[in-house]
Scaffold this motif. Structure first.
Motif, PDB file in Angstrom:
ATOM      1  N   ARG A   7       0.833  -1.205   0.000  1.00 23.21           N
ATOM      2  CA  ARG A   7       0.000   0.000   0.000  1.00 23.21           C
ATOM      3  C   ARG A   7       0.868   1.255   0.000  1.00 23.21           C
ATOM      4  NH1 ARG A   7      -3.497  -0.791   4.674  1.00 23.21           N
ATOM      5  NH2 ARG A   7      -3.282  -2.764   3.759  1.00 23.21           N
ATOM      6  N   ARG A   8       1.899   1.266   0.856  1.00 21.10           N
ATOM      7  CA  ARG A   8       2.787   2.441   0.924  1.00 21.10           C
ATOM      8  C   ARG A   8       3.552   2.623  -0.386  1.00 21.10           C
ATOM      9  NH1 ARG A   8       3.583   0.487   6.218  1.00 21.10           N
ATOM     10  NH2 ARG A   8       5.461  -0.600   5.543  1.00 21.10           N
ATOM     11  N   ILE A   9       4.054   1.528  -0.930  1.00 23.26           N
ATOM     12  CA  ILE A   9       4.823   1.613  -2.176  1.00 23.26           C
ATOM     13  C   ILE A   9       3.925   2.054  -3.323  1.00 23.26           C
ATOM     14  CG2 ILE A   9       6.041   0.229  -3.905  1.00 23.26           C
ATOM     15  CD1 ILE A   9       7.287  -1.325  -1.551  1.00 23.26           C
ATOM     16  N   ASN A  10       2.718   1.523  -3.394  1.00 23.81           N
ATOM     17  CA  ASN A  10       1.783   1.949  -4.452  1.00 23.81           C
ATOM     18  C   ASN A  10       1.417   3.414  -4.310  1.00 23.81           C
ATOM     19  OD1 ASN A  10       1.289  -0.111  -6.338  1.00 23.81           O
ATOM     20  ND2 ASN A  10       0.108  -1.250  -4.829  1.00 23.81           N
ATOM     21  N   ALA A  11       1.247   3.887  -3.082  1.00 22.62           N
ATOM     22  CA  ALA A  11       0.943   5.308  -2.869  1.00 22.62           C
ATOM     23  C   ALA A  11       2.109   6.169  -3.343  1.00 22.62           C
ATOM     24  CB  ALA A  11       0.647   5.566  -1.396  1.00 22.62           C
ATOM     25  N   GLU A  12       3.324   5.738  -3.029  1.00 27.71           N
ATOM     26  CA  GLU A  12       4.518   6.478  -3.470  1.00 27.71           C
ATOM     27  C   GLU A  12       4.615   6.463  -4.996  1.00 27.71           C
ATOM     28  OE1 GLU A  12       9.218   6.147  -2.361  1.00 27.71           O
ATOM     29  OE2 GLU A  12       7.784   5.308  -0.941  1.00 27.71           O
ATOM     30  N   PHE A  13       4.326   5.310  -5.599  1.00 30.08           N
ATOM     31  CA  PHE A  13       4.350   5.172  -7.047  1.00 30.08           C
ATOM     32  C   PHE A  13       3.323   6.099  -7.693  1.00 30.08           C
ATOM     33  CE2 PHE A  13       2.893   3.059 -10.947  1.00 30.08           C
ATOM     34  CZ  PHE A  13       4.088   2.920 -11.629  1.00 30.08           C
ATOM     35  N   ASN A  14       2.111   6.132  -7.154  1.00 30.36           N
ATOM     36  CA  ASN A  14       1.060   7.004  -7.701  1.00 30.36           C
ATOM     37  C   ASN A  14       1.405   8.480  -7.537  1.00 30.36           C
ATOM     38  OD1 ASN A  14      -0.478   4.823  -8.500  1.00 30.36           O
ATOM     39  ND2 ASN A  14      -1.589   4.734  -6.567  1.00 30.36           N
ATOM     40  N   GLN A  15       2.002   8.829  -6.403  1.00 34.25           N
ATOM     41  CA  GLN A  15       2.419  10.215  -6.176  1.00 34.25           C
ATOM     42  C   GLN A  15       3.486  10.617  -7.198  1.00 34.25           C
ATOM     43  OE1 GLN A  15       4.178  10.800  -2.332  1.00 34.25           O
ATOM     44  NE2 GLN A  15       4.036  13.020  -2.456  1.00 34.25           N
ATOM     45  N   LEU A  16       4.401   9.707  -7.474  1.00 33.78           N
ATOM     46  CA  LEU A  16       5.459   9.969  -8.452  1.00 33.78           C
ATOM     47  C   LEU A  16       4.874  10.105  -9.861  1.00 33.78           C
ATOM     48  CD1 LEU A  16       8.437  10.360  -8.837  1.00 33.78           C
ATOM     49  CD2 LEU A  16       8.734   7.886  -8.791  1.00 33.78           C
ATOM     50  N   SER A  17       3.880   9.309 -10.169  1.00 35.83           N
ATOM     51  CA  SER A  17       3.215   9.422 -11.480  1.00 35.83           C
ATOM     52  C   SER A  17       2.517  10.769 -11.628  1.00 35.83           C
ATOM     53  CB  SER A  17       2.204   8.290 -11.656  1.00 35.83           C
ATOM     54  OG  SER A  17       2.857   7.046 -11.712  1.00 35.83           O
ATOM     55  N   ARG A  18       1.883  11.237 -10.547  1.00 32.58           N
ATOM     56  CA  ARG A  18       1.232  12.553 -10.597  1.00 32.58           C
ATOM     57  C   ARG A  18       2.264  13.670 -10.768  1.00 32.58           C
ATOM     58  NH1 ARG A  18      -1.872  10.069  -6.669  1.00 32.58           N
ATOM     59  NH2 ARG A  18      -0.761  11.083  -4.974  1.00 32.58           N
ATOM     60  N   LEU A  19       3.393  13.540 -10.077  1.00 29.47           N
ATOM     61  CA  LEU A  19       4.463  14.535 -10.212  1.00 29.47           C
ATOM     62  C   LEU A  19       4.972  14.569 -11.645  1.00 29.47           C
ATOM     63  CD1 LEU A  19       6.460  16.579  -8.975  1.00 29.47           C
ATOM     64  CD2 LEU A  19       7.955  14.623  -8.478  1.00 29.47           C
ATOM     65  N   GLU A  20       5.151  13.401 -12.237  1.00 24.45           N
ATOM     66  CA  GLU A  20       5.605  13.353 -13.618  1.00 24.45           C
ATOM     67  C   GLU A  20       4.602  14.027 -14.552  1.00 24.45           C
ATOM     68  OE1 GLU A  20       6.366  10.324 -17.290  1.00 24.45           O
ATOM     69  OE2 GLU A  20       5.996   9.469 -15.308  1.00 24.45           O
ATOM     70  N   ALA A  21       3.323  13.783 -14.335  1.00 22.52           N
ATOM     71  CA  ALA A  21       2.294  14.413 -15.171  1.00 22.52           C
ATOM     72  C   ALA A  21       2.338  15.935 -15.031  1.00 22.52           C
ATOM     73  CB  ALA A  21       0.921  13.876 -14.785  1.00 22.52           C
ATOM     74  N   ARG A  22       2.570  16.409 -13.803  1.00 23.62           N
ATOM     75  CA  ARG A  22       2.671  17.852 -13.584  1.00 23.62           C
ATOM     76  C   ARG A  22       3.890  18.421 -14.311  1.00 23.62           C
ATOM     77  NH1 ARG A  22       2.675  18.382  -7.927  1.00 23.62           N
ATOM     78  NH2 ARG A  22       4.884  18.834  -7.903  1.00 23.62           N
ATOM     79  N   TYR A  23       5.027  17.700 -14.232  1.00 17.39           N
ATOM     80  CA  TYR A  23       6.231  18.145 -14.935  1.00 17.39           C
ATOM     81  C   TYR A  23       5.990  18.178 -16.451  1.00 17.39           C
ATOM     82  CZ  TYR A  23       9.440  17.732 -10.899  1.00 17.39           C
ATOM     83  OH  TYR A  23      10.106  17.889  -9.713  1.00 17.39           O
ATOM     84  N   ARG A  24       5.339  17.151 -16.961  1.00 18.08           N
ATOM     85  CA  ARG A  24       5.131  17.047 -18.408  1.00 18.08           C
ATOM     86  C   ARG A  24       4.133  18.078 -18.935  1.00 18.08           C
ATOM     87  NH1 ARG A  24       7.390  12.939 -21.156  1.00 18.08           N
ATOM     88  NH2 ARG A  24       8.186  11.195 -19.948  1.00 18.08           N
TER      89      ARG A  24
END
Length: 109
Positions: free
Chosen positions: A57-74
């Motif tokens: 759960r923690r790793i998936n949350a971190e993964f999803n947060q990183l995906s959102r950050l990437e979308a914001r950067y892009r």
């Protein structure tokens, strides 16, 4: 005939130069490929029982947060600084997955 020979020579030169450029960036993977690999490793850890539910759960949350950050950067175009930041964060997440999968906290106990 001369044009065909020149074109063939340029194509041959380009074909030999591309593998050299790829090896110059040894170990670099596109972000989408890194995401797919990390997602696969998380799922494999869950299926094998090497990741407990809270860890997953923690790793998936971190993964999803990183995906959102990437979308914001892009959204504005990915700069070199942002690319390096994402690489660093993906490396850290990869290390965390490796640690959690090998910390001997199996959910099957």
């Amino acid at each position: 005939m001369k044009t065909f020979t020149i074109t063939a020579a340029i194509a041959a030169l380009a074909a030999t130069a591309i593998p050299g450029a790829a090896s110059a960036q040894r170990g670099w993977q596109p972000i989408a490929q890194r995401q797919a690999n990390l997602d696969r490793r998380i799922e494999q850890g869950i299926r094998s029982g090497r990741l407990t539910r809270p860890e997953a759960r923690r790793i998936n949350a971190e993964f999803n947060q990183l995906s959102r950050l990437e979308a914001r950067y892009r959204s504005n175009g990915l700069t070199l600084r942002e690319r390096n930041d994402l690489d660093r964060r993906y490396d850290a997440l990869s290390a965390r997955i490796r640690y959690e999968k090998n910390d001997r906290q199996d959910r099957r106990r």
